[in-house]
Design a protein around this motif. Sequence first.
Motif, PDB file in Angstrom:
ATOM      1  N   PRO A  54       0.809  -1.187   0.099  1.00 32.99           N
ATOM      2  CA  PRO A  54      -0.063  -0.031   0.137  1.00 32.99           C
ATOM      3  C   PRO A  54       0.777   1.381  -0.022  1.00 32.99           C
ATOM      4  O   PRO A  54       1.964   1.272   0.814  1.00 32.99           O
ATOM      5  N   VAL A  55       0.486   2.052  -0.786  1.00 29.44           N
ATOM      6  CA  VAL A  55       1.181   3.370  -0.830  1.00 29.44           C
ATOM      7  C   VAL A  55       0.345   4.659  -0.594  1.00 29.44           C
ATOM      8  O   VAL A  55      -0.232   5.050  -1.636  1.00 29.44           O
ATOM      9  N   PRO A  56      -0.020   5.047   0.596  1.00 27.69           N
ATOM     10  CA  PRO A  56      -0.980   6.160   0.995  1.00 27.69           C
ATOM     11  C   PRO A  56      -0.473   7.381   0.867  1.00 27.69           C
ATOM     12  O   PRO A  56      -1.063   8.410   1.408  1.00 27.69           O
ATOM     13  N   ASP A  57       0.979   7.627   0.379  1.00 24.64           N
ATOM     14  CA  ASP A  57       1.474   8.884   0.365  1.00 24.64           C
ATOM     15  C   ASP A  57       1.515   9.573  -0.649  1.00 24.64           C
ATOM     16  O   ASP A  57       1.309   8.980  -1.818  1.00 24.64           O
ATOM     17  N   LEU A  58       1.417  11.003  -0.929  1.00 23.86           N
ATOM     18  CA  LEU A  58       1.514  11.794  -2.175  1.00 23.86           C
ATOM     19  C   LEU A  58       3.030  12.090  -2.258  1.00 23.86           C
ATOM     20  O   LEU A  58       3.952  12.278  -1.451  1.00 23.86           O
ATOM     21  N   GLU A  59       3.286  12.006  -3.608  1.00 26.81           N
ATOM     22  CA  GLU A  59       4.629  12.216  -4.076  1.00 26.81           C
ATOM     23  C   GLU A  59       4.944  13.461  -4.125  1.00 26.81           C
ATOM     24  O   GLU A  59       3.916  14.594  -4.330  1.00 26.81           O
ATOM     25  N   GLN A  60       5.974  14.309  -3.996  1.00 25.32           N
ATOM     26  CA  GLN A  60       6.463  15.555  -3.817  1.00 25.32           C
ATOM     27  C   GLN A  60       6.277  16.102  -5.135  1.00 25.32           C
ATOM     28  O   GLN A  60       6.503  15.484  -6.287  1.00 25.32           O
ATOM     29  N   TRP A  61       5.962  17.452  -5.238  1.00 25.78           N
ATOM     30  CA  TRP A  61       5.814  18.006  -6.488  1.00 25.78           C
ATOM     31  C   TRP A  61       7.060  18.524  -6.982  1.00 25.78           C
ATOM     32  O   TRP A  61       8.200  18.806  -6.409  1.00 25.78           O
ATOM     33  N   PRO A  62       7.336  18.317  -8.394  1.00 22.50           N
ATOM     34  CA  PRO A  62       8.560  19.051  -9.129  1.00 22.50           C
ATOM     35  C   PRO A  62       8.699  20.478  -8.863  1.00 22.50           C
ATOM     36  O   PRO A  62       7.679  21.284  -8.689  1.00 22.50           O
ATOM     37  N   PRO A  63       9.819  20.907  -8.550  1.00 21.27           N
ATOM     38  CA  PRO A  63       9.945  22.254  -8.396  1.00 21.27           C
ATOM     39  C   PRO A  63       9.420  23.172  -9.401  1.00 21.27           C
ATOM     40  O   PRO A  63       9.416  22.721 -10.652  1.00 21.27           O
ATOM     41  N   TYR A  64       8.825  24.343  -8.931  1.00 16.91           N
ATOM     42  CA  TYR A  64       8.455  25.415  -9.940  1.00 16.91           C
ATOM     43  C   TYR A  64       6.943  24.706 -10.400  1.00 16.91           C
ATOM     44  O   TYR A  64       6.659  25.434 -11.484  1.00 16.91           O
ATOM     45  N   GLU A  65       6.354  23.786 -10.241  1.00 15.92           N
ATOM     46  CA  GLU A  65       5.429  23.155 -10.903  1.00 15.92           C
ATOM     47  C   GLU A  65       3.988  23.107  -9.875  1.00 15.92           C
ATOM     48  O   GLU A  65       3.347  22.167 -10.191  1.00 15.92           O
ATOM     49  N   ARG A  66       4.193  23.764  -8.874  1.00 10.59           N
ATOM     50  CA  ARG A  66       3.060  23.456  -7.707  1.00 10.59           C
ATOM     51  C   ARG A  66       1.858  23.808  -8.256  1.00 10.59           C
ATOM     52  O   ARG A  66       0.689  23.564  -7.667  1.00 10.59           O
ATOM     53  N   ASN A  67       1.632  24.757  -9.315  1.00 11.88           N
ATOM     54  CA  ASN A  67       0.429  25.373  -9.712  1.00 11.88           C
ATOM     55  C   ASN A  67      -0.219  24.517 -10.838  1.00 11.88           C
ATOM     56  O   ASN A  67      -1.176  24.889 -11.178  1.00 11.88           O
ATOM     57  N   LYS A  68       0.600  23.663 -11.440  1.00 12.33           N
ATOM     58  CA  LYS A  68       0.043  22.562 -12.383  1.00 12.33           C
ATOM     59  C   LYS A  68      -0.697  21.666 -11.571  1.00 12.33           C
ATOM     60  O   LYS A  68      -0.443  21.276 -10.398  1.00 12.33           O
ATOM     61  N   ARG A  69      -1.513  21.011 -12.360  1.00 18.79           N
ATOM     62  CA  ARG A  69      -2.313  20.054 -11.674  1.00 18.79           C
ATOM     63  C   ARG A  69      -2.573  18.588 -13.099  1.00 18.79           C
ATOM     64  O   ARG A  69      -2.556  18.793 -14.037  1.00 18.79           O
ATOM     65  N   PRO A  70      -2.183  17.524 -12.338  1.00 16.29           N
ATOM     66  CA  PRO A  70      -2.466  16.609 -13.274  1.00 16.29           C
ATOM     67  C   PRO A  70      -3.667  16.349 -14.103  1.00 16.29           C
ATOM     68  O   PRO A  70      -4.681  16.752 -13.416  1.00 16.29           O
TER      69      PRO A  70
END
Length: 265
Positions: A54-70
């Motif tokens: 099980p992997v209940p964790d959020l992967e870290q965001w790439p730098p400078y891409e926090r405003n993007k969304r999958p």
Amino acid sequence: MSLSLCDEPRRRWPHPPGRVVVLLIALAAVLLPLGVPVPTQAAPKPPTAPWPVPVPDLEQWPPYERNKRPPYCTDQSGPWQKQVERHLKLRTDGRQSPQDCKAIQRFQQYYGIRHAVGYAGRVTWGTAVLLDERAHPNRGRRCPRTGYSLICVDLTRQLMWVQRAGKVTFQARPIRSGAPKYRTRTGWYRIYARARHHRSTLYGNAPMPWAQFFSSGQAFHGHSGSMYAPPGSHGCINMRPADAAALWRKAGQDARVYVFGRKPA
């Protein structure tokens, strides 16, 4: 550190067992002539599947891409780029390519890692390590072979497992050890106290479920946060609650513990 060990109350029958049997026989005698099916004992469940990842964790965001969304695929190389490329049998150059990103993203999606944008961060790499090592975590034989059950803690790879006579009896689980200012002590120890519902007497009454103490207040215990969140614990071995509960059932008072390695920066 003071420990408040709690005993569970014993279960008691609401009625004497003999009276319950008599009532069941009488009920069956009434229902059978009416054609009403009487509940029977359930068939035994089939064996459970091998331990999942099980992997209940959020992967870290790439730098400078926090405003993007999958959904999208990042063109940035992650801090564990080479290691993840090697695990996925990609070209190991440490530089992100469109092909690398798609392969990493598929891996993240398959294992339920959220923020699946193809970034080789700490959760993706930790999951890859777990997959590689969970069944055979002691390939390097850094945890000694003993004739008794031994809890092994590898700070370098942030894994723990249990083995006996060189055979793994409790597959590797991810851990979160002490932060740089609160390093988890290395060496040989024994479980000297256990408390299923313990709360910290040092850090704001924080819950420490399934606590098993092995070194002057340092313990294995359940932790509701991410195993990959920096910088680390206050010295304890954090485990996912389900893993801590499983270790509680596997280990016990006076179980031997061997801690080795050094947590990566």
